[in-house]
Write an enzyme that holds these catalytic residues in place. Structure first.
Site, short mmCIF file in Angstrom:
data_model
loop_
_atom_site.label_atom_id
_atom_site.label_comp_id
_atom_site.label_asym_id
_atom_site.label_seq_id
_atom_site.Cartn_x
_atom_site.Cartn_y
_atom_site.Cartn_z
N ASN A 268 0.87 -1.17 0.00
CA ASN A 268 0.00 0.00 0.00
C ASN A 268 0.91 1.23 0.00
OD1 ASN A 268 -1.78 2.05 0.48
ND2 ASN A 268 -2.71 1.15 2.31
N ARG B 128 -2.57 -2.08 -3.48
CA ARG B 128 -3.76 -1.26 -3.30
C ARG B 128 -3.66 -0.08 -4.26
NH1 ARG B 128 -4.99 3.25 1.08
NH2 ARG B 128 -7.17 3.55 0.60
N HIS C 191 -12.75 2.93 0.15
CA HIS C 191 -12.83 1.86 1.17
C HIS C 191 -13.60 0.63 0.64
CE1 HIS C 191 -12.67 5.35 4.30
NE2 HIS C 191 -11.46 4.82 4.17
N ARG D 170 -10.95 15.83 7.67
CA ARG D 170 -11.71 16.27 6.49
C ARG D 170 -13.11 16.73 6.89
NH1 ARG D 170 -10.47 10.84 3.79
NH2 ARG D 170 -8.31 11.07 3.09
N GLU E 15 -8.28 -5.04 5.08
CA GLU E 15 -8.14 -4.72 3.66
C GLU E 15 -6.97 -5.47 3.03
OE1 GLU E 15 -8.61 -0.58 5.11
OE2 GLU E 15 -9.44 -0.20 3.14
#
Ligand code: AMP
Length: 414
Positions: free
Chosen positions: A7, A92, A181, A242, A400
């Site tokens: 990743n 990823r 996601h 965010r 993940e």
């Protein structure tokens, strides 16, 4: 088969090496500060060798991959003898645009397509590509697989993924809701469906991936039909730093308030200084904010004697309210719900967030079992559904990297 999962971010590179016969993690780690001074934390898991946690020069991603392979195969920190014991690499990739609705084997055409999507994900896709190119260079004969964050959401119907702005921006420039996601929502929703008896057809799941980045997905018949993140991960619920969804006119207002700063600088404020950090004026980490608001992070309950930082309390309330509001809208979108899932850093570890979000749903008959909810970081599936609740409330740890490794095996084995 051993699979290395990568990743790659702009200045970091996380990795895990799996033995896919047992799905056991052999080693994991993270290269940090790539292009700056460089740091590697490498943890052998399958043997008792020590952790390597030191500064080490990492001028480029290629250098970082080199160092990772060196550690994975070294006498002092290694878990395999040589590079030949890595049979495939799973990467990823954040945005696969409109082209990728599932994981694929990487070839030049795939690389070109990931490059073409980079204008939609300028921070992420180029970094993912650096990881891919570095692995290709070092392991030219080992299959490389791309697993996209956006792929699971490609089933979202047009009325939910097209923004009400001039149509040419969709048609000519691919501006649409992509959602992120996806590997996490896919993984936890599948586990929930299995738990409910395995019937995919007719199933209605709402998956809340609440971490530093947060998104919610409505999953009907096993397929994503809506999600909160949009063309970028900025849309949707408020997150650590965010803003989530706000009136778009705020961009112009902030720019002018700050002395006509550029759109780029204004977006930095919305991406990095907003959300829980922005309102609490303290931290983006829920643990800090919950403590300051007077809650016990182990139980999620108020500590009566604790002082209350009102802005921290407000930041948490805004977050929980917005999450519950999106859950409500997805119940409408699916015509009901069988299970609500809490996952990721906050979802798995914050009894406060789970309780307050679920309390917001009491009016529509969804509730949880309060004492069962009082845990964090168990790392296992827990059913926290309350008596007479109209839907299951589940805590399901996400993984993940495992999904990426499984997809990699499936593609390599054809
Ligand atoms: P993630 O992005 O999924 O790794 O989630 C990271 C976030 O999980 C952190 O920023 C924390 O806010 C949150 N988190 C982790 N542990 C706890 C905890 N015990 N209580 C509340 N929040 C937590």
């Amino acid at each position: 088969m051993n699979v290395l999962v990568i990743n790659a971010g702009s200045s970091s590179l996380k990795y895990q090496l799996f033995n896919m016969e047992t799905e056991a993690i052999l080693a994991k780690g993270m290269c940090d500060r790539i292009g700056l001074d460089g740091h590697l934390k490498h943890k052998p898991v399958s043997n008792k060798k020590p952790v390597f946690d030191e500064s080490i020069p990492l001028p480029t991603h290629a250098e970082a991959i080199n160092v990772v392979i060196e550690k994975l195969t070294s006498a002092d920190y290694g878990v395999i003898e040589s590079l030949s014991e890595i049979n495939a690499v799973g990467h990823r990739v954040v945005n696969g645009g409109r082209k990728f609705s599932e994981s694929v084997r990487i070839d030049q055409e795939v690389i070109n397509a990931i490059e073409a999507c980079a204008r939609l994900a300028p921070l992420h896709n180029p970094a993912n590509l650096m990881g891919i190119e570095a692995c290709q260079k070092l392991m030219p004969n080992i299959p490389q697989i791309a697993v996209f964050d956006t792929a699971f959401h490609q089933t979202i119907p047009d009325y939910a993924h097209i923004y009400p702005i001039p149509y040419k921006y969709f048609e000519d420039h691919d501006i649409r809701r992509y959602g992120f996601h996806g590997t996490s929502h896919r993984y936890v929703s599948k586990l929930a469906i299995d738990y409910l008896g395995g019937k995919v057809e007719g199933s209605k799941i709402i998956s809340c991936h609440l971490g530093n980045g947060a998104s919610i997905a409505a999953i009907k018949d096993g397929k994503s039909i809506d999600t909160t993140m949009g063309v970028t991960p900025l849309e949707g619920v408020p997150m650590g730093t965010r803003s989530g969804s706000i009136d778009p006119a705020i961009v112009e207002i902030i720019s002018s308030l700050e002395g006509n700063i550029s759109i780029k600088e204004t977006m930095e404020i919305l991406n990095k200084q907003s959300g829980v950090l922005g309102v609490s004026c303290l931290s983006s980490d829920f643990r800090d904010v919950e403590k300051a608001a007077g809650y016990d992070i182990e139980t999620g309950l108020r500590i009566e004697s604790a002082p209350v930082n009102e802005l921290c309390k407000l930041a948490l309330e805004i977050f929980c309210y917005q999450v519950a509001k999106f859950i409500g809208s997805y119940i409408v979108a699916m015509g009901g719900v069988d299970a609500i899932i809490f996952t990721a850093g906050v979802g798995e570890n914050s009894p406060y967030a789970r309780r307050v979000i679920t309390d917001n749903l009491n009016g529509i008959g969804i509730c949880m079992n309060e004492p069962t909810n009082r845990f964090r970081g168990l790392g296992k599936f827990v059913d926290i559904t309350g008596d007479d609740s109209k839907a299951k409330v589940l805590v399901i740890p996400t993984d993940e990297e495992l999904v990426i490794a499984r997809d990699t095996v499936a593609i390599v084995n054809g």
